[in-house]
Design a protein around this motif. Sequence first.
Motif, PDB file in Angstrom:
ATOM      1  N   ILE A 191       0.832  -1.196   0.000  1.00 21.77           N
ATOM      2  CA  ILE A 191       0.000   0.000   0.000  1.00 21.77           C
ATOM      3  C   ILE A 191       0.871   1.252   0.000  1.00 21.77           C
ATOM      4  O   ILE A 191       1.914   1.307   0.650  1.00 21.77           O
ATOM      5  N   MET A 192       0.418   2.231  -0.761  1.00 26.78           N
ATOM      6  CA  MET A 192       1.115   3.506  -0.809  1.00 26.78           C
ATOM      7  C   MET A 192       0.315   4.571  -0.069  1.00 26.78           C
ATOM      8  O   MET A 192       0.841   5.305   0.757  1.00 26.78           O
ATOM      9  N   PHE A 193      -0.944   4.681  -0.422  1.00 25.31           N
ATOM     10  CA  PHE A 193      -1.818   5.690   0.177  1.00 25.31           C
ATOM     11  C   PHE A 193      -3.223   5.118   0.351  1.00 25.31           C
ATOM     12  O   PHE A 193      -3.647   4.268  -0.405  1.00 25.31           O
ATOM     13  N   SER A 194      -3.918   5.658   1.336  1.00 28.00           N
ATOM     14  CA  SER A 194      -5.347   5.427   1.424  1.00 28.00           C
ATOM     15  C   SER A 194      -5.997   6.769   1.728  1.00 28.00           C
ATOM     16  O   SER A 194      -5.429   7.610   2.436  1.00 28.00           O
ATOM     17  N   TYR A 195      -7.185   6.969   1.194  1.00 27.39           N
ATOM     18  CA  TYR A 195      -7.829   8.289   1.255  1.00 27.39           C
ATOM     19  C   TYR A 195      -9.303   8.084   1.548  1.00 27.39           C
ATOM     20  O   TYR A 195     -10.003   7.369   0.838  1.00 27.39           O
ATOM     21  N   ASN A 196      -9.777   8.722   2.611  1.00 30.32           N
ATOM     22  CA  ASN A 196     -11.169   8.559   3.047  1.00 30.32           C
ATOM     23  C   ASN A 196     -11.669   9.885   3.581  1.00 30.32           C
ATOM     24  O   ASN A 196     -11.140  10.381   4.569  1.00 30.32           O
ATOM     25  N   ASN A 197     -12.703  10.421   2.921  1.00 31.94           N
ATOM     26  CA  ASN A 197     -13.315  11.664   3.395  1.00 31.94           C
ATOM     27  C   ASN A 197     -12.282  12.732   3.710  1.00 31.94           C
ATOM     28  O   ASN A 197     -12.289  13.333   4.777  1.00 31.94           O
ATOM     29  N   ILE A 213      -0.625   7.980   4.721  1.00 26.99           N
ATOM     30  CA  ILE A 213       0.520   7.759   3.847  1.00 26.99           C
ATOM     31  C   ILE A 213       1.402   6.664   4.435  1.00 26.99           C
ATOM     32  O   ILE A 213       1.741   6.698   5.609  1.00 26.99           O
ATOM     33  N   ASN A 214       1.773   5.714   3.588  1.00 28.50           N
ATOM     34  CA  ASN A 214       2.769   4.759   4.007  1.00 28.50           C
ATOM     35  C   ASN A 214       4.100   5.498   4.104  1.00 28.50           C
ATOM     36  O   ASN A 214       4.552   6.111   3.145  1.00 28.50           O
ATOM     37  N   GLU A 215       4.694   5.459   5.271  1.00 34.28           N
ATOM     38  CA  GLU A 215       5.882   6.264   5.531  1.00 34.28           C
ATOM     39  C   GLU A 215       7.075   5.878   4.657  1.00 34.28           C
ATOM     40  O   GLU A 215       8.039   6.646   4.563  1.00 34.28           O
ATOM     41  N   THR A 216       6.997   4.712   4.031  1.00 34.99           N
ATOM     42  CA  THR A 216       8.114   4.316   3.182  1.00 34.99           C
ATOM     43  C   THR A 216       8.005   4.900   1.773  1.00 34.99           C
ATOM     44  O   THR A 216       8.923   4.761   0.982  1.00 34.99           O
ATOM     45  N   VAL A 217       6.900   5.545   1.472  1.00 33.85           N
ATOM     46  CA  VAL A 217       6.716   6.097   0.130  1.00 33.85           C
ATOM     47  C   VAL A 217       7.463   7.433   0.011  1.00 33.85           C
ATOM     48  O   VAL A 217       7.260   8.318   0.848  1.00 33.85           O
ATOM     49  N   PRO A 218       8.301   7.577  -0.989  1.00 34.15           N
ATOM     50  CA  PRO A 218       9.026   8.853  -1.167  1.00 34.15           C
ATOM     51  C   PRO A 218       8.065  10.013  -1.384  1.00 34.15           C
ATOM     52  O   PRO A 218       6.977   9.834  -1.947  1.00 34.15           O
ATOM     53  N   ASN A 225      -6.077  10.514  -7.947  1.00 30.30           N
ATOM     54  CA  ASN A 225      -5.006  10.470  -8.922  1.00 30.30           C
ATOM     55  C   ASN A 225      -3.661  10.381  -8.207  1.00 30.30           C
ATOM     56  O   ASN A 225      -3.509  10.801  -7.053  1.00 30.30           O
ATOM     57  N   LEU A 226      -2.685   9.842  -8.912  1.00 28.72           N
ATOM     58  CA  LEU A 226      -1.342   9.695  -8.351  1.00 28.72           C
ATOM     59  C   LEU A 226      -0.372  10.498  -9.196  1.00 28.72           C
ATOM     60  O   LEU A 226      -0.253  10.266 -10.405  1.00 28.72           O
ATOM     61  N   HIS A 227       0.303  11.440  -8.558  1.00 24.18           N
ATOM     62  CA  HIS A 227       1.281  12.259  -9.268  1.00 24.18           C
ATOM     63  C   HIS A 227       2.672  11.884  -8.790  1.00 24.18           C
ATOM     64  O   HIS A 227       2.909  11.731  -7.582  1.00 24.18           O
ATOM     65  N   ILE A 228       3.577  11.722  -9.738  1.00 23.88           N
ATOM     66  CA  ILE A 228       4.932  11.324  -9.408  1.00 23.88           C
ATOM     67  C   ILE A 228       5.913  12.338  -9.994  1.00 23.88           C
ATOM     68  O   ILE A 228       5.904  12.589 -11.203  1.00 23.88           O
ATOM     69  N   ASN A 229       6.743  12.914  -9.154  1.00 26.72           N
ATOM     70  CA  ASN A 229       7.758  13.865  -9.589  1.00 26.72           C
ATOM     71  C   ASN A 229       9.111  13.176  -9.738  1.00 26.72           C
ATOM     72  O   ASN A 229       9.412  12.203  -9.038  1.00 26.72           O
ATOM     73  N   SER A 230       9.917  13.705 -10.633  1.00 30.09           N
ATOM     74  CA  SER A 230      11.318  13.268 -10.782  1.00 30.09           C
ATOM     75  C   SER A 230      11.445  11.747 -10.770  1.00 30.09           C
ATOM     76  O   SER A 230      12.097  11.153  -9.905  1.00 30.09           O
ATOM     77  N   LEU A 231      10.825  11.128 -11.736  1.00 27.80           N
ATOM     78  CA  LEU A 231      10.787   9.675 -11.792  1.00 27.80           C
ATOM     79  C   LEU A 231      12.177   9.046 -11.781  1.00 27.80           C
ATOM     80  O   LEU A 231      13.115   9.574 -12.401  1.00 27.80           O
ATOM     81  N   GLU A 232      12.287   7.924 -11.073  1.00 25.21           N
ATOM     82  CA  GLU A 232      13.545   7.184 -10.972  1.00 25.21           C
ATOM     83  C   GLU A 232      13.344   5.770 -11.525  1.00 25.21           C
ATOM     84  O   GLU A 232      12.223   5.279 -11.617  1.00 25.21           O
ATOM     85  N   LEU A 233      14.474   5.120 -11.854  1.00 20.68           N
ATOM     86  CA  LEU A 233      14.393   3.776 -12.411  1.00 20.68           C
ATOM     87  C   LEU A 233      13.626   2.822 -11.491  1.00 20.68           C
ATOM     88  O   LEU A 233      12.840   1.982 -11.938  1.00 20.68           O
ATOM     89  N   GLY A 234      13.838   2.988 -10.180  1.00 18.54           N
ATOM     90  CA  GLY A 234      13.203   2.108  -9.205  1.00 18.54           C
ATOM     91  C   GLY A 234      11.701   2.283  -9.077  1.00 18.54           C
ATOM     92  O   GLY A 234      11.042   1.502  -8.391  1.00 18.54           O
ATOM     93  N   ASP A 235      11.181   3.301  -9.738  1.00 26.29           N
ATOM     94  CA  ASP A 235       9.729   3.517  -9.698  1.00 26.29           C
ATOM     95  C   ASP A 235       9.014   2.596 -10.679  1.00 26.29           C
ATOM     96  O   ASP A 235       7.787   2.486 -10.641  1.00 26.29           O
ATOM     97  N   SER A 236       9.766   1.936 -11.538  1.00 24.77           N
ATOM     98  CA  SER A 236       9.152   1.025 -12.503  1.00 24.77           C
ATOM     99  C   SER A 236       8.431  -0.097 -11.766  1.00 24.77           C
ATOM    100  O   SER A 236       9.019  -0.802 -10.943  1.00 24.77           O
ATOM    101  N   ALA A 237       7.161  -0.242 -12.044  1.00 16.51           N
ATOM    102  CA  ALA A 237       6.316  -1.227 -11.349  1.00 16.51           C
ATOM    103  C   ALA A 237       4.920  -1.127 -11.948  1.00 16.51           C
ATOM    104  O   ALA A 237       4.673  -0.318 -12.846  1.00 16.51           O
TER     105      ALA A 237
END
Lengths: 114, 113
Positions: B45-51, B56-61, B75-87
Amino acid sequence: KNQVEQSPQSLIILEGKNCTLQCNYTVSPFSNLRWYKQDTGRGPVSLTIMTFSENTKSNGRYTATLDADTKQSSLHITASQLSDSASYICVVSYSGGGADGLTFGKGTHLIIQP
Amino acid sequence: DTAVSQTPKYLVTQMGNDKSIKCEQNLGHDTMYWYKQDSKKFLKIMFSYNNKELIINETVPNRFSPKSPDKAHLNLHINSLELGDSAVYFCASSQDWGGRKLFFGSGTQLSVL
């Protein structure tokens, strides 16, 4: 630490045969356990949910069992079909946890061969 | 009549770029999530959003940020993409905060070159 371990990691069987997938967990306090099926290129879809008081539940050719004492669950597939080829993910939720109160297993990758 | 839909299905981009993935659910659910599935097929899990409450999962950059214009969209916005973001990134929803049955989208395969 809450953990969910699934076995085997992968399994190949012939069409028409039966198979059983295992899920062991250390999640506490336990709320429920779900089995999800994830087809290639798709998102997981819930197959069944097991609560503390349930031992066995069937959904067509899928039968899930739960032993809350030993913290084990199994998913038995009868008369397998080619469409059963997928990853099967065990997800355990703990009481009181919010959206982050889910612990995922790494899944069993099942391949049905004709 | 897709319950949880996310776009695009595939996203190929260069390192350092900024990208967004959109998600919409028509189930009337109160809670939405973003999950990341790595190459070993493990869902985290990366995020959960309710009302308007975000967990936020603290391990998420902090390069990753969810944006919810309304209850049906996350929506999910990602800045300055890195190779490790591939998934593969999955959007999901559930009826409420305690509803543990997740309805997943079909995933967005992100490849960072």
